[in-house]
Design an enzyme around this catalytic site. Structure first.
Site, mmCIF file in Angstrom:
data_model
loop_
_atom_site.group_PDB
_atom_site.id
_atom_site.type_symbol
_atom_site.label_atom_id
_atom_site.label_comp_id
_atom_site.label_asym_id
_atom_site.label_seq_id
_atom_site.Cartn_x
_atom_site.Cartn_y
_atom_site.Cartn_z
ATOM 1 N N ARG A 1 17.173 37.110 2.385
ATOM 2 C CA ARG A 1 17.638 37.509 1.050
ATOM 3 C C ARG A 1 18.970 36.818 0.896
ATOM 4 N NH1 ARG A 1 19.503 38.016 -3.245
ATOM 5 N NH2 ARG A 1 19.598 39.870 -4.574
ATOM 6 N N HIS B 1 24.741 37.000 -1.506
ATOM 7 C CA HIS B 1 24.965 37.519 -2.859
ATOM 8 C C HIS B 1 25.939 38.697 -2.814
ATOM 9 C CE1 HIS B 1 22.016 40.420 -1.379
ATOM 10 N NE2 HIS B 1 22.460 41.250 -2.305
ATOM 11 N N HIS C 1 27.289 42.217 -5.695
ATOM 12 C CA HIS C 1 26.983 42.888 -6.965
ATOM 13 C C HIS C 1 28.000 43.988 -7.262
ATOM 14 C CE1 HIS C 1 24.775 45.197 -3.956
ATOM 15 N NE2 HIS C 1 24.015 44.151 -3.741
ATOM 16 N N GLU D 1 25.897 49.264 -1.948
ATOM 17 C CA GLU D 1 24.514 49.121 -1.467
ATOM 18 C C GLU D 1 24.350 49.900 -0.172
ATOM 19 O OE1 GLU D 1 22.672 45.181 -1.354
ATOM 20 O OE2 GLU D 1 21.953 45.609 0.662
ATOM 21 N N HIS E 1 27.076 39.709 1.011
ATOM 22 C CA HIS E 1 26.252 39.987 2.188
ATOM 23 C C HIS E 1 24.978 39.155 2.183
ATOM 24 C CE1 HIS E 1 25.646 43.073 -0.971
ATOM 25 N NE2 HIS E 1 24.350 42.866 -0.762
ATOM 26 N N GLU F 1 17.781 44.656 -8.468
ATOM 27 C CA GLU F 1 17.845 43.615 -7.445
ATOM 28 C C GLU F 1 17.723 42.229 -8.073
ATOM 29 O OE1 GLU F 1 18.690 44.265 -4.350
ATOM 30 O OE2 GLU F 1 18.467 42.219 -3.650
ATOM 31 N N HIS G 1 17.681 75.810 -1.816
ATOM 32 C CA HIS G 1 19.086 75.403 -1.826
ATOM 33 C C HIS G 1 19.349 74.563 -3.068
ATOM 34 C CE1 HIS G 1 17.096 71.800 -0.295
ATOM 35 N NE2 HIS G 1 18.158 71.109 -0.656
ATOM 36 N N HIS H 1 22.569 71.399 -4.600
ATOM 37 C CA HIS H 1 23.708 70.547 -4.241
ATOM 38 C C HIS H 1 24.719 70.545 -5.385
ATOM 39 C CE1 HIS H 1 21.271 69.079 -0.908
ATOM 40 N NE2 HIS H 1 20.279 69.100 -1.779
ATOM 41 N N GLU I 1 20.270 64.571 -6.338
ATOM 42 C CA GLU I 1 19.628 64.182 -5.070
ATOM 43 C C GLU I 1 18.535 63.169 -5.353
ATOM 44 O OE1 GLU I 1 18.384 67.378 -2.496
ATOM 45 O OE2 GLU I 1 16.659 66.238 -1.749
ATOM 46 N N HIS J 1 15.916 74.040 -5.405
ATOM 47 C CA HIS J 1 14.682 73.398 -4.945
ATOM 48 C C HIS J 1 14.392 73.754 -3.504
ATOM 49 C CE1 HIS J 1 18.018 70.581 -4.233
ATOM 50 N NE2 HIS J 1 17.338 70.067 -3.227
HETATM 51 MN MN MN Z 1 22.699 43.375 -2.074
HETATM 52 MN MN MN Z 2 18.205 69.111 -1.468
#
Ligand code: MN
Ligand code: MN
Length: 406
Positions: free
Chosen positions: A116, A119, A121, A125, A164, A187, A298, A300, A305, A344
């Site tokens: 790859r 590049h 961005h 990542e 990277h 991407e 639970h 967050h 998520e 959830h």
């Molecule tokens: Mn990348």
């Molecule tokens: Mn969760």
């Protein structure tokens, strides 16, 4: 005729049942209310039995489900692949999957030696290796390089803007899932080194690097993105050639080999966030659940998520105001999203171990466990809310278990 409570009654409005435990709504919802009237379940219109067979909870929701929510299921399995000589990639951005506003996901394969291209961005990542081996290179904002090899269960994180490369290693190359910390990142929208070099006048290239412009006469005129390269040699030789120094913050983390933060007979949870993986601004939990086990109820408080299902079969129910409660099935390669603060739980519905990732656009992993909250309330308060006796409350767990024991 029928002894059930759900019969059609001589032209009058249906005589609904009284809401019951396990079927709380009015009018009642769920298959349980159709007993004695199988015509209620008929589905003669166009449908795809192969797809339907994969989604028992969507086809036949629990009687506690109510109303609908924006789709929180998607899958790399249905995402078109961009294939080039050297590998392929497919993605799920917020254009494809509207609820996925905080994270965009990419699933990529690189053949042995497949590259790859170099590049960078606008977004961070985060990545997890799902098969094979990969060599990654990057450089930090102080100009210090890293060259690392990663394999299944390992993570990497490149902060926004830091350049990277990724290259598959033998014998089978590499497969991994990337998560960008912006749902709109694609991407196909990255700054490519070949694009910039080809779009810089030869005289400027000569001046910039202090070499004759003829040096660049064979550069590719179109970008490479993914291409087949030569397999690299030993890691230490590449490190020496790149002048890697010791003491920089690691850009990789061996998540699947890390000490679990929760572990019992029902499974385990392993966490990588800025407390043990300093560089990351994406927090991750790798959840492994034994057959019959369940990731406990639970939510967050700090981020949505983003889930990636690695193995086994799962069923998740998401709860929001309304009330709304919706249940979806998940299989390997599927992606789920749960909005911040929505309740959830995730059940293992298969015969084998089920494993999924929870990702958050936050440097810290945070959760609120319903069982832990209950265990830290004055008992009388909980007893009055749920009509429980003191003996009932004493049977509840004394804290968060993360995964329910089996
Ligand atoms: Mn990348
Ligand atoms: Mn969760």
């Amino acid at each position: 005729m029928s002894t059930t409570t759900q019969t059609r009654t001589n032209g009058r409005a249906p005589n609904h049942a009284t809401p019951t435990f396990g079927n709380p709504d009015l009018p009642p919802q769920g298959r349980v209310n159709t007993q004695g009237n199988p015509e209620s379940l008929r589905s003669d219109g166009p449908h795809n039995e192969v797809i339907e067979s994969q989604f028992p909870s969507q086809m036949d929701p629990p009687a506690t489900d109510i109303s609908t929510q924006p789709f929180f299921w998607s899958s790399f399995n249905i995402s078109p692949k961009r294939i080039q000589n050297g590998g392929w990639a497919r993605e799920l951005t917020s254009e494809d999957f509207a609820i996925s506003e905080e994270i965009a996901g990419v699933n990529m394969h690189l053949a042995p030696g497949g590259i790859r291209e170099l590049h960078w961005h606008q977004t961070g990542e985060w990545a997890i290796m799902t098969a094979g081996k990969c060599r990654i290179t990057t450089i930090d904002a102080e100009g210090r390089p890293s060259v690392d090899d990663v394999e299944e269960g390992d993570l990497w994180f490149f902060p926004p803007g830091l350049p990277h490369s990724l290259q598959g290693l033998g014998p089978k190359g590499a497969e991994f899932v990337l998560a960008f910390d912006d749902g709109r990142q694609s991407e196909s929208n990255t700054l490519l080194v070949t694009d910039w070099i080809a779009h810089t006048p030869p005289d400027v290239l000569s001046k910039n690097f202090g070499v004759p412009k003829e040096v660049f006469k064979n550069i590719p005129l179109n970008n490479l993105w993914i291409f087949q390269g030569e397999e690299p040699g030993e890691l230490e030789a590449d490190r020496a050639a790149s002048r890697v120094e010791r003491g920089t913050d690691p850009v990789i983390f061996r998540l699947s080999r890390s000490k679990p933060v929760r572990e019992n007979s029902g499974g385990r949870i392993q966490v990588a966030d800025s407390r043990n993986f300093k560089i990351t601004t994406v927090a991750a939990a790798l959840v492994t659940i034994e057959p019959g086990g369940m990731r406990e109820m639970h939510w967050h408080p700090n981020a949505d998520e983003w889930q990636y299902f690695l193995r086994g079969q799962a069923r998740m129910t998401v709860f929001n105001t309304g009330p709304r409660a919706t249940t979806n099935d998940f299989r390997p390669g599927d992606v789920g999203v749960v909005r911040k603060n929505f309740g959830h739980y995730v059940e293992n519905t298969g015969k084998d171990v089920m494993q999924f990732l929870e990702l958050f656009r936050s440097s810290r992993y945070e959760e609120v466990s319903l069982a832990n909250w209950f265990s830290h309330l004055p008992p009388e308060l909980l007893m009055q809310h749920l009509n429980l006796t003191r003996e009932d409350v004493e049977m509840f767990p004394k804290g968060s278990r993360g995964v329910v024991p089996v």
